[in-house]
Design a protein around this motif. Structure first.
Motif, short mmCIF file in Angstrom:
data_model
loop_
_atom_site.label_atom_id
_atom_site.label_comp_id
_atom_site.label_asym_id
_atom_site.label_seq_id
_atom_site.Cartn_x
_atom_site.Cartn_y
_atom_site.Cartn_z
N ALA A 109 36.90 38.24 35.29
CA ALA A 109 38.18 38.63 35.90
C ALA A 109 38.33 38.03 37.29
CB ALA A 109 38.28 40.15 35.96
N ALA A 110 37.23 37.97 38.06
CA ALA A 110 37.29 37.39 39.40
C ALA A 110 37.63 35.90 39.32
CB ALA A 110 35.96 37.59 40.12
N ALA A 111 37.01 35.23 38.35
CA ALA A 111 37.29 33.80 38.18
C ALA A 111 38.76 33.58 37.82
CB ALA A 111 36.38 33.21 37.11
N LYS A 112 39.31 34.44 36.97
CA LYS A 112 40.72 34.33 36.59
C LYS A 112 41.64 34.55 37.79
CE LYS A 112 40.41 35.57 31.68
NZ LYS A 112 40.82 36.54 30.63
N LYS A 113 41.30 35.53 38.63
CA LYS A 113 42.13 35.80 39.79
C LYS A 113 42.11 34.61 40.76
CE LYS A 113 42.48 39.99 41.57
NZ LYS A 113 43.78 40.48 41.07
#
Length: 260
Positions: A219-223
């Motif tokens: 999720a952090a990578a997507k953000k």
């Protein structure tokens, strides 16, 4: 790895110089508190309750509360001297027991005990002896100004020390629901044991991973890439299910899982 301290294991009249190393590390996702407006880091200060003034570390002492708001103050040196008086600054092995005798609820933290060169032979002898007898040593040890009960066991060529809770620190499982008499039918018990048999296997550490950590990292990578995070669909609870129906369905489901 750097040792927490260097001491010695003592059993009988044998002394083995060792270093103590932390055996585990937490890899849970770490979150920081930030100010919403500019993501500035939130810091915490140590302040005195009496006047709210910030207190630097060098001005902080340790107080043992003997009564409400009444303390006896100890320096770190005094606490270290107290521990040395109890343990002698060593890992003192006082008994050997079968490893199955100790309930895992007693275990706190795991540490590796690595030998110093001068004690390697004695270390290997103790290691081999524990492996041959399938036993663990019960020891007393002081770590960071506190005494612990501990076990020492042999595992894959190294001695592992696990600190333990003291017996009076273990809470009793006093739950009213466990006092209620419940009738368990033979068919229900048979279904439950079938589920256990279907899921039985050997423990392979490499087969397990922290899905929550992976989900946060993804999720952090997507953000970072500017993507929208979409929550997965979670099936709603279907309400009360008949126990026998649930057991039968579980048996079939675990049969399929076992066959894969």
């Amino acid at each position: 790895m750097r040792p927490i301290w260097k001491r010695a294991i003592s059993f009988g009249l044998v002394t083995i110089p060792v270093g103590l190393y932390t055996a585990t590390e937490s890899k849970r996702p770490s979150f920081r508190q930030l100010r919403e407006s500019d993501h500035s880091r939130i810091r915490y200060q140590k302040v005195a309750e009496a006047d709210g003034e910030e207190v630097p570390n060098e001005s902080i002492v340790k107080g043992y509360e003997i009564d409400k708001e009444r303390y006896v103050v100890f320096t770190s040196e005094e606490l270290q001297d107290i521990m040395k008086g109890i343990t002698g600054g060593i890992v003192d092995v006082v008994q050997f027991v079968n490893r199955t005798e100790i309930d895992p609820i007693y275990f706190r933290s795991s540490y590796y005990l690595a030998p110093e060169k001068t004690g390697l032979k004695a270390y290997r002898i103790l290691l081999a002896g524990l492996e041959e007898k399938d036993m663990v040593g019960i020891a007393k040890v002081a770590i960071r100004e506190r005494e612990y009960l501990a076990t020492i066991r042999a595992e894959e060529g190294v001695l592992i020390m696990e600190t333990m809770f003291w017996p009076d620190e273990i809470r009793e499982p006093l739950f009213a629901a466990l006092e209620e008499e419940i009738e368990i039918r033979d068919e229900e018990m048979a279904m439950a044991t079938m589920i256990i048999d279907n899921l039985a296997g050997t423990f392979d550490p490499s087969a397990w991973h922290d899905e929550s950590r992976e989900a946060v990292e993804t999720a952090a990578a997507k953000k970072i890439e500017g993507e929208e995070i979409v929550a997965p669909d979670i099936p709603e609870a279907t309400g009360v299910v008949d126990l026998m129906d649930a057991l039968r369905a579980s048996v079939e489901a675990t049969k399929e899982k076992k066959a894969v």
